[in-house]
Write an enzyme that holds these catalytic residues in place. Sequence first.
Site, PDB file in Angstrom:
ATOM      1  N   HIS A   1       0.852  -1.200   0.000  1.00 46.24           N
ATOM      2  CA  HIS A   1       0.000   0.000   0.000  1.00 46.24           C
ATOM      3  C   HIS A   1       0.889   1.251   0.000  1.00 46.24           C
ATOM      4  O   HIS A   1       0.701   2.160  -0.812  1.00 46.24           O
ATOM      5  CB  HIS A   1      -0.917  -0.027   1.228  1.00 46.24           C
ATOM      6  CG  HIS A   1      -1.751   1.207   1.438  1.00 46.24           C
ATOM      7  ND1 HIS A   1      -3.116   1.214   1.260  1.00 46.24           N
ATOM      8  CD2 HIS A   1      -1.422   2.471   1.812  1.00 46.24           C
ATOM      9  CE1 HIS A   1      -3.585   2.432   1.504  1.00 46.24           C
ATOM     10  NE2 HIS A   1      -2.568   3.215   1.856  1.00 46.24           N
ATOM     11  N   GLU A   2       1.860   1.287   0.890  1.00 45.66           N
ATOM     12  CA  GLU A   2       2.729   2.472   0.997  1.00 45.66           C
ATOM     13  C   GLU A   2       3.578   2.643  -0.262  1.00 45.66           C
ATOM     14  O   GLU A   2       3.732   3.750  -0.778  1.00 45.66           O
ATOM     15  CB  GLU A   2       3.620   2.380   2.233  1.00 45.66           C
ATOM     16  CG  GLU A   2       2.874   2.364   3.569  1.00 45.66           C
ATOM     17  CD  GLU A   2       1.857   3.481   3.716  1.00 45.66           C
ATOM     18  OE1 GLU A   2       2.025   4.543   3.090  1.00 45.66           O
ATOM     19  OE2 GLU A   2       0.866   3.289   4.443  1.00 45.66           O
TER      20      GLU A   2
ATOM     21  N   HIS B   1       1.670   4.191  -3.023  1.00 43.23           N
ATOM     22  CA  HIS B   1       1.549   5.650  -2.925  1.00 43.23           C
ATOM     23  C   HIS B   1       2.695   6.322  -3.680  1.00 43.23           C
ATOM     24  O   HIS B   1       2.520   7.358  -4.326  1.00 43.23           O
ATOM     25  CB  HIS B   1       1.567   6.112  -1.468  1.00 43.23           C
ATOM     26  CG  HIS B   1       0.234   6.054  -0.795  1.00 43.23           C
ATOM     27  ND1 HIS B   1      -0.922   6.529  -1.382  1.00 43.23           N
ATOM     28  CD2 HIS B   1      -0.143   5.583   0.429  1.00 43.23           C
ATOM     29  CE1 HIS B   1      -1.950   6.349  -0.563  1.00 43.23           C
ATOM     30  NE2 HIS B   1      -1.507   5.775   0.543  1.00 43.23           N
TER      31      HIS B   1
ATOM     32  N   TYR C   1      -4.553  14.407  -3.089  1.00 44.61           N
ATOM     33  CA  TYR C   1      -4.859  13.638  -1.878  1.00 44.61           C
ATOM     34  C   TYR C   1      -5.989  14.316  -1.122  1.00 44.61           C
ATOM     35  O   TYR C   1      -5.851  14.723   0.020  1.00 44.61           O
ATOM     36  CB  TYR C   1      -3.605  13.509  -1.017  1.00 44.61           C
ATOM     37  CG  TYR C   1      -3.626  12.314  -0.100  1.00 44.61           C
ATOM     38  CD1 TYR C   1      -3.844  11.036  -0.598  1.00 44.61           C
ATOM     39  CD2 TYR C   1      -3.420  12.463   1.264  1.00 44.61           C
ATOM     40  CE1 TYR C   1      -3.860   9.940   0.228  1.00 44.61           C
ATOM     41  CE2 TYR C   1      -3.425  11.364   2.109  1.00 44.61           C
ATOM     42  CZ  TYR C   1      -3.645  10.108   1.584  1.00 44.61           C
ATOM     43  OH  TYR C   1      -3.655   9.011   2.419  1.00 44.61           O
TER      44      TYR C   1
ATOM     45  N   GLU D   1      -6.053   6.432  -2.398  1.00 44.90           N
ATOM     46  CA  GLU D   1      -6.085   5.424  -1.335  1.00 44.90           C
ATOM     47  C   GLU D   1      -6.493   4.054  -1.888  1.00 44.90           C
ATOM     48  O   GLU D   1      -5.914   3.028  -1.535  1.00 44.90           O
ATOM     49  CB  GLU D   1      -7.075   5.849  -0.249  1.00 44.90           C
ATOM     50  CG  GLU D   1      -6.449   6.669   0.850  1.00 44.90           C
ATOM     51  CD  GLU D   1      -5.260   5.948   1.452  1.00 44.90           C
ATOM     52  OE1 GLU D   1      -5.394   4.772   1.831  1.00 44.90           O
ATOM     53  OE2 GLU D   1      -4.184   6.555   1.539  1.00 44.90           O
TER      54      GLU D   1
ATOM     55  N   ASP E   1      -9.728  13.851   7.689  1.00 47.97           N
ATOM     56  CA  ASP E   1      -9.098  12.842   6.836  1.00 47.97           C
ATOM     57  C   ASP E   1      -9.071  13.287   5.368  1.00 47.97           C
ATOM     58  O   ASP E   1      -9.362  12.496   4.462  1.00 47.97           O
ATOM     59  CB  ASP E   1      -9.815  11.488   7.003  1.00 47.97           C
ATOM     60  CG  ASP E   1      -9.092  10.339   6.285  1.00 47.97           C
ATOM     61  OD1 ASP E   1      -7.852  10.414   6.159  1.00 47.97           O
ATOM     62  OD2 ASP E   1      -9.769   9.402   5.846  1.00 47.97           O
TER      63      ASP E   1
ATOM     64  N   HIS F   1      -9.624   7.893   3.435  1.00 47.60           N
ATOM     65  CA  HIS F   1      -9.532   6.498   3.885  1.00 47.60           C
ATOM     66  C   HIS F   1     -10.909   5.892   4.126  1.00 47.60           C
ATOM     67  O   HIS F   1     -11.024   4.742   4.520  1.00 47.60           O
ATOM     68  CB  HIS F   1      -8.708   6.384   5.165  1.00 47.60           C
ATOM     69  CG  HIS F   1      -7.273   6.758   4.991  1.00 47.60           C
ATOM     70  ND1 HIS F   1      -6.826   8.058   5.131  1.00 47.60           N
ATOM     71  CD2 HIS F   1      -6.183   6.019   4.664  1.00 47.60           C
ATOM     72  CE1 HIS F   1      -5.527   8.090   4.918  1.00 47.60           C
ATOM     73  NE2 HIS F   1      -5.108   6.879   4.630  1.00 47.60           N
TER      74      HIS F   1
HETATM   75 ZN   LIG Z   1      -2.650   5.239   2.121  1.00 49.11          ZN
END
Ligand SMILES: [Zn+2]
Lengths: 100, 387
Positions: free
Chosen positions: B175-176, B179, B190, B199, B272, B277
Site C-alpha cells: 500500500h505504501e 503511494h 490527496y 487510497e 481525513d 480512507h
Molecule cells: Zn494510504
Amino acid sequence: MKIEFERTGGFMGLRIFAEIDTADLPPEEAEAIDKLLAEANFFALPEELTASTPGMDYFHYRLTVIPEDGKAHTVRFTDSAAPLEMLPLVRRLTRLARGQ
Amino acid sequence: MHTGPHLPIQCIVPPHMLQNIAQNGTDEQRAWALGTLTQSEQFRGQRLATQQFAVMGLSMVTGGGLNRSVFNARYTTELPGSLARGEGDPPTGDLAVDEAYDGAGTTYEFYRQAYGRDSIDGQGMALLSTVHFGIGYDNAFWNGKQMVYGDGDEDLPEAMRLFNRFTAAVDIIAHELTHGMTQYESRLNYFEQPGALNESLSDVFGVLTKQYLLRQTADQADWIIGAGLFTANVSGVGIRSLKAPGTAYDDPVLGKDPQPAHMNQYKNVSYDNGGVHINSGIPNHAFYVTARELGGFAWEKAGYIWYITQRDKLSAKSDFQAAANLTYQVAASLYGSGSLEQQAVRTGWQEVGITVSTDTEPPTTPPTEEPVGCRQTLINLLMGRRS
Ligand SMILES: [Zn+2]
C-alpha cells in the site's frame, strides 16, 4: 487547565478526539501532563508544524491547551515535523483519547 | 540509438554541464554529479543525511533493479534513521527490519513480474524504508520519498495493546509503496474523490501483492487490508475489506469500520482530507466485484486494467466517475469492446452505484513506449553507457 486533542488521518483514517479537564484527572496524571507540556515547550511552539513534503497516510494532530488564567494556544502538526520532545505528550494524549 | 544521449528538459542541473562532467570529469566529479542527480530527482528540496546520500549514490551506480535499504529510527521521528539492512545483506534478526526488507522485495517482484514495472518510478528507484518510527506509533506512511512504519503499541503492556507492528502485513507495505507509484504516475490529489482513488489504488495493489505472493484466486483471497495488524484485544479481522467495506472491525475502543460500499453511503466529511480512507471503500469494492466477475487470479486481468489506468489514464483531478469511464475504456483497448472483461468492469462500478459513461469519451491514445527519464539518461551517461 483544559485540553482539546484531535488526531485524524493515518493509514486507518480513524479520528480520535479528547476533551480533557485536568481537574477531572487523578492528580498524578494531571501532573504528568503538566510536565510533558513543559518539556515540549508547548506554549512556545508555532501554530503550524506540518510536513514540508506531500505525504500519504500521515497523522494530522490538533492540540489546544487553555491554562487556568492564560491564553489558549493551538498547535497543528504532523509526525515528523513536530519536535521530538512532543512524542511522549502525544502518546499520553492518544491513550487518554482511547480511554486508556 | 546512434545519436548522442537525449536529455529531457525537466533536468534540474543543466544537462550540458553534467554531460561535460561525464565526458571530461575526474572520478570525483563524476561521483558528485551522480549525487546531484539523486538529490534533484528524488530528494528535491530536502537536505540529505550523509549516510542516506551514500546509500542512494551506490544504488544509482548499480543502475536500477531491486535495491532496498531499511533504516532504523530507534523510536524517534527522525528520518531516515540509521541504516540497518541494505540490499543483499543477510537477515538482521530484527523482525520489523526484516519484514520491511522482505515486503519491499515481494512488492517489487509483484510489479516486475505481473506488469513488467521496474520499481516505484519504473526506472529502478531505490526502495527506502524506516522502521521503529516514534513511540507507540500506530501507523505507516509514505512521506513523498520513502516508506515509514511504526511498531504499534509496543510501549504498552500486552493486555492493553490494540496494534501490532505495521510491517506485519505485506499488503500494508505494498500500500505504501504504491503511494510512491501514484506520485510518479497519475499524481492523484490527496483530497476528496481523487484522494479516495489514490487510497483505493494503494489498497487494490496492496491486496494483489498478497494474493500474488500466496497464489490465491479471487474467490480464495480474504480481500482484507491489514490482516494480523490488530492484537487479540480488538474485535476485527483487519483495517479494511474490499469484499465487504464497512465490516472489517467493530470494536468498543476503535469503533466500527466506517467504509461505505456504495455511492448512496458516500461520507462527506471534513477530516481525513475529506474522508480519503473512508470513501476509498467505494472504488475498492468496484475493483473487488470486477475481479469476482472475472474469476481466477485478480492481478492478471482486473489488476492489469487498473494498472494501465493508473499508469496512462488517471490524472490529478480524476474522480470516481472518471475512474469508472477510464477503466472501461482501458478494458476495451486491452481485451476488446464488449469483451467479458469490459462487461465485468461495468458490473463492478454498477454495483457501487456508478454507471460507466462513454458519452464524453476522450480520444484514446495508443500506449506509448516508456520514455527514458532524465535520471536514467544521465546515469547511463555518467557510467559511460550510451542508450
Ligand atoms: Zn494510504
